[in-house]
Motif scaffolding. Structure first.
Motif, PDB file in Angstrom:
ATOM      1  N   LYS A  77     -49.723 -30.257  -3.642  1.00 34.60           N
ATOM      2  CA  LYS A  77     -51.504 -29.905  -4.096  1.00 34.60           C
ATOM      3  C   LYS A  77     -52.198 -30.472  -3.308  1.00 34.60           C
ATOM      4  CE  LYS A  77     -54.708 -30.588  -7.412  1.00 34.60           C
ATOM      5  NZ  LYS A  77     -55.455 -31.219  -8.683  1.00 34.60           N
ATOM      6  N   GLN A  78     -51.877 -31.543  -2.057  1.00 33.34           N
ATOM      7  CA  GLN A  78     -52.739 -32.339  -1.062  1.00 33.34           C
ATOM      8  C   GLN A  78     -52.982 -31.592   0.343  1.00 33.34           C
ATOM      9  OE1 GLN A  78     -53.049 -36.144  -0.766  1.00 33.34           O
ATOM     10  NE2 GLN A  78     -51.974 -36.657  -2.728  1.00 33.34           N
ATOM     11  N   LEU A  79     -51.716 -31.162   0.142  1.00 29.59           N
ATOM     12  CA  LEU A  79     -51.655 -30.110   1.325  1.00 29.59           C
ATOM     13  C   LEU A  79     -51.537 -29.007   1.198  1.00 29.59           C
ATOM     14  CD1 LEU A  79     -49.812 -29.404   4.244  1.00 29.59           C
ATOM     15  CD2 LEU A  79     -47.964 -28.556   2.803  1.00 29.59           C
ATOM     16  N   VAL A 125     -38.973 -34.032   2.553  1.00 30.75           N
ATOM     17  CA  VAL A 125     -38.899 -35.476   1.227  1.00 30.75           C
ATOM     18  C   VAL A 125     -38.353 -35.206   0.594  1.00 30.75           C
ATOM     19  CG1 VAL A 125     -40.579 -36.366   0.974  1.00 30.75           C
ATOM     20  CG2 VAL A 125     -40.853 -35.886   3.171  1.00 30.75           C
ATOM     21  N   SER A 126     -39.188 -34.293   0.526  1.00 28.84           N
ATOM     22  CA  SER A 126     -38.406 -33.798  -1.480  1.00 28.84           C
ATOM     23  C   SER A 126     -36.996 -33.867  -1.797  1.00 28.84           C
ATOM     24  CB  SER A 126     -38.903 -32.353  -3.230  1.00 28.84           C
ATOM     25  OG  SER A 126     -40.665 -33.104  -2.785  1.00 28.84           O
ATOM     26  N   SER A 127     -35.715 -33.844  -0.600  1.00 25.77           N
ATOM     27  CA  SER A 127     -34.799 -33.638  -0.574  1.00 25.77           C
ATOM     28  C   SER A 127     -33.892 -35.103  -0.877  1.00 25.77           C
ATOM     29  CB  SER A 127     -34.057 -32.615  -0.011  1.00 25.77           C
ATOM     30  OG  SER A 127     -34.793 -31.183  -0.719  1.00 25.77           O
ATOM     31  N   LYS A 174     -50.013 -42.677   2.755  1.00 28.55           N
ATOM     32  CA  LYS A 174     -50.991 -42.396   4.382  1.00 28.55           C
ATOM     33  C   LYS A 174     -49.791 -41.259   4.995  1.00 28.55           C
ATOM     34  CE  LYS A 174     -54.052 -42.654   6.311  1.00 28.55           C
ATOM     35  NZ  LYS A 174     -55.637 -41.599   6.099  1.00 28.55           N
ATOM     36  N   ILE A 175     -48.854 -42.154   5.151  1.00 26.12           N
ATOM     37  CA  ILE A 175     -47.645 -41.208   6.298  1.00 26.12           C
ATOM     38  C   ILE A 175     -47.247 -40.013   6.145  1.00 26.12           C
ATOM     39  CG2 ILE A 175     -45.023 -41.543   6.897  1.00 26.12           C
ATOM     40  CD1 ILE A 175     -45.631 -44.398   6.374  1.00 26.12           C
ATOM     41  N   LEU A 176     -46.974 -40.393   4.061  1.00 26.32           N
ATOM     42  CA  LEU A 176     -46.257 -38.561   3.762  1.00 26.32           C
ATOM     43  C   LEU A 176     -47.926 -37.364   3.911  1.00 26.32           C
ATOM     44  CD1 LEU A 176     -43.474 -39.938   1.047  1.00 26.32           C
ATOM     45  CD2 LEU A 176     -43.391 -38.936   3.471  1.00 26.32           C
ATOM     46  N   PHE A 212     -41.947 -39.979  -6.403  1.00 29.97           N
ATOM     47  CA  PHE A 212     -43.049 -40.554  -5.458  1.00 29.97           C
ATOM     48  C   PHE A 212     -44.094 -39.090  -4.943  1.00 29.97           C
ATOM     49  CE2 PHE A 212     -45.325 -41.264  -2.185  1.00 29.97           C
ATOM     50  CZ  PHE A 212     -45.984 -42.411  -2.192  1.00 29.97           C
ATOM     51  N   VAL A 213     -43.469 -38.114  -4.865  1.00 27.83           N
ATOM     52  CA  VAL A 213     -44.295 -36.245  -4.329  1.00 27.83           C
ATOM     53  C   VAL A 213     -44.422 -36.432  -5.838  1.00 27.83           C
ATOM     54  CG1 VAL A 213     -44.080 -34.015  -3.387  1.00 27.83           C
ATOM     55  CG2 VAL A 213     -42.294 -36.040  -1.880  1.00 27.83           C
ATOM     56  N   ILE A 214     -44.041 -35.954  -6.363  1.00 24.06           N
ATOM     57  CA  ILE A 214     -44.292 -35.347  -7.830  1.00 24.06           C
ATOM     58  C   ILE A 214     -45.222 -35.841  -8.419  1.00 24.06           C
ATOM     59  CG2 ILE A 214     -44.680 -34.755 -10.321  1.00 24.06           C
ATOM     60  CD1 ILE A 214     -41.449 -34.063  -9.178  1.00 24.06           C
TER      61      ILE A 214
END
Length: 363
Positions: A50-52, A32-34, A18-20, A42-44
């Motif tokens: 895709k959500q963004l 975040v991905s870095s 939810k936070i991200l 987690f991002v992948i």
């Protein structure tokens, strides 16, 4: 530093997600991905890119799948050839594609996206008053509809964009001021509305498809996937800017301008006309980094990553230059001038048709 902890490991999964998902700037998700490999995974795994993109452009809900260059390095230690390995490769490909798309849609240069005029629902005198004239930023260049006794009859101008996959931010239109008529009336519309879509046939819109269009037949050739709100148009001879509430992802490269209602009656015949001098469509073209293939009859499309780096669109060499457009306009201007004399209209000196310094600067 030794006491630092990873909050993704401490918080509940749903809370972390939810936070991200509150991140709205693509650069924030890049950071975040870095942070670490675990954050990257987690991002992948949760498709945050895709959500963004879906929040930015609801039109992406029609993506069937993503295909592209196989240059994603596996970040999970998995057994080669396993179903999990293939699933992770798909997740990485989606991550890479949507990450590139989000960055391109916010960083590419905004420019005029029109490639060519397709058709007008009606034209009073062709070719001297054709829709092609709306692509030339000159004062005496214009398209004119046929006259109507009913001022509520709409008109439609349909254009092919320079890219089949682009983000449109605003459409700018200048109504025509008839300098050769008494009182110099302005033939604006009451309001405008915009539609975007793609051809019903193959997505490669070539001359065979566009060349067969008769006036008013565009609705039979295209599928519209976006329709804007109505924007009021002022009866003023200036470039009026209609900024869309949110940038729109146009898939298929077709844009139509609906001119709703007429405000000016022509003195000579008592009929209502709509005339536009110049049309400009501003946005970001996403080729050659991306390509699309529309899947009929579902209307879904395949998002293709053609380049793993952000490469901007460059205008094609077959697009007419400013000098070519000016020469073409001059030819049409002389035809129109003779036509106005024969029709008995009040005509000003030819000097009135000369462009000012500002209007001669074509985009």
């Amino acid at each position: 530093m030794e006491a630092s902890t990873d909050f993704l490991n401490l918080l509940d999964f749903d809370i972390s997600l939810k936070i991200l998902t509150y991140l709205e700037d693509p650069s924030d998700l890049v950071r975040v991905s870095s942070v670490s490999q675990s954050w990257r995974n987690f991002v992948i795994a949760n498709g945050l890119w895709k959500q963004l993109c879906l929040r930015m452009f609801p039109q992406l809900s029609r993506v069937a799948h993503v295909i592209g260059l196989n240059k994603c390095r596996a970040t999970e230690p998995v057994e080669a050839g396993s179903s999990y390995s293939k699933e992770w490769e798909s997740l990485e490909r989606n991550d890479r594609g949507y990450a590139l798309l989000a960055r391109a849609c916010t960083s590419f240069i905004v420019r005029d996206c029109i490639s060519k005029a397709i058709s007008a629902s009606s034209t009073d005198h062709c070719p001297e008053e054709s829709i092609d004239n709306t692509l030339v930023a000159l004062r005496a260049s214009y398209w004119s509809s046929k006259g109507q006794s009913n001022p509520e009859v709409p008109e439609r101008l349909t254009y092919k964009l320079a890219d089949d996959f682009c983000v449109i931010t605003e459409i700018n239109i200048r109504p025509f001021k008839a300098y050769f008529q008494r009182g110099e009336p302005i033939y604006s519309a009451k309001a405008v509305r915009f539609r975007m879509g793609h051809p019903k046939g193959p997505t490669d819109v070539g001359n065979d498809l566009l060349g067969d269009l008769s006036p008013g037949s565009a609705d039979d050739k295209f599928i519209w996937t976006y329709t804007s709100q109505e924007f009021p148009m002022a009866q003023e001879s200036r470039l009026q800017k209609f900024k869309l509430p949110e940038p729109v992802l146009c898939v298929g490269g077709i844009l139509q301008i609906e001119l709703l209602g007429r405000v000016q009656r022509q003195e000579m015949d008592g009929l209502f006309y709509t005339c536009m001098s110049y049309v400009q469509v501003m946005g970001r073209m996403l080729s050659p980094t991306f390509g699309v293939e529309i899947l009929e009859p579902s209307g879904k499309f395949v998002l293709e990553i053609k380049n793993n780096t952000l490469v901007e669109f460059k205008p094609q060499s077959n697009i007419p230059s400013a000098d070519q457009l000016v020469r073409r306009f001059r030819d049409l201007q002389h035809i129109a001038y003779i036509g106005h004399i024969l029709q008995g209209n009040v005509v000003v000196d030819m000097d009135e048709f000369e462009t000012g310094e500002e209007e001669a600067n074509l985009p």
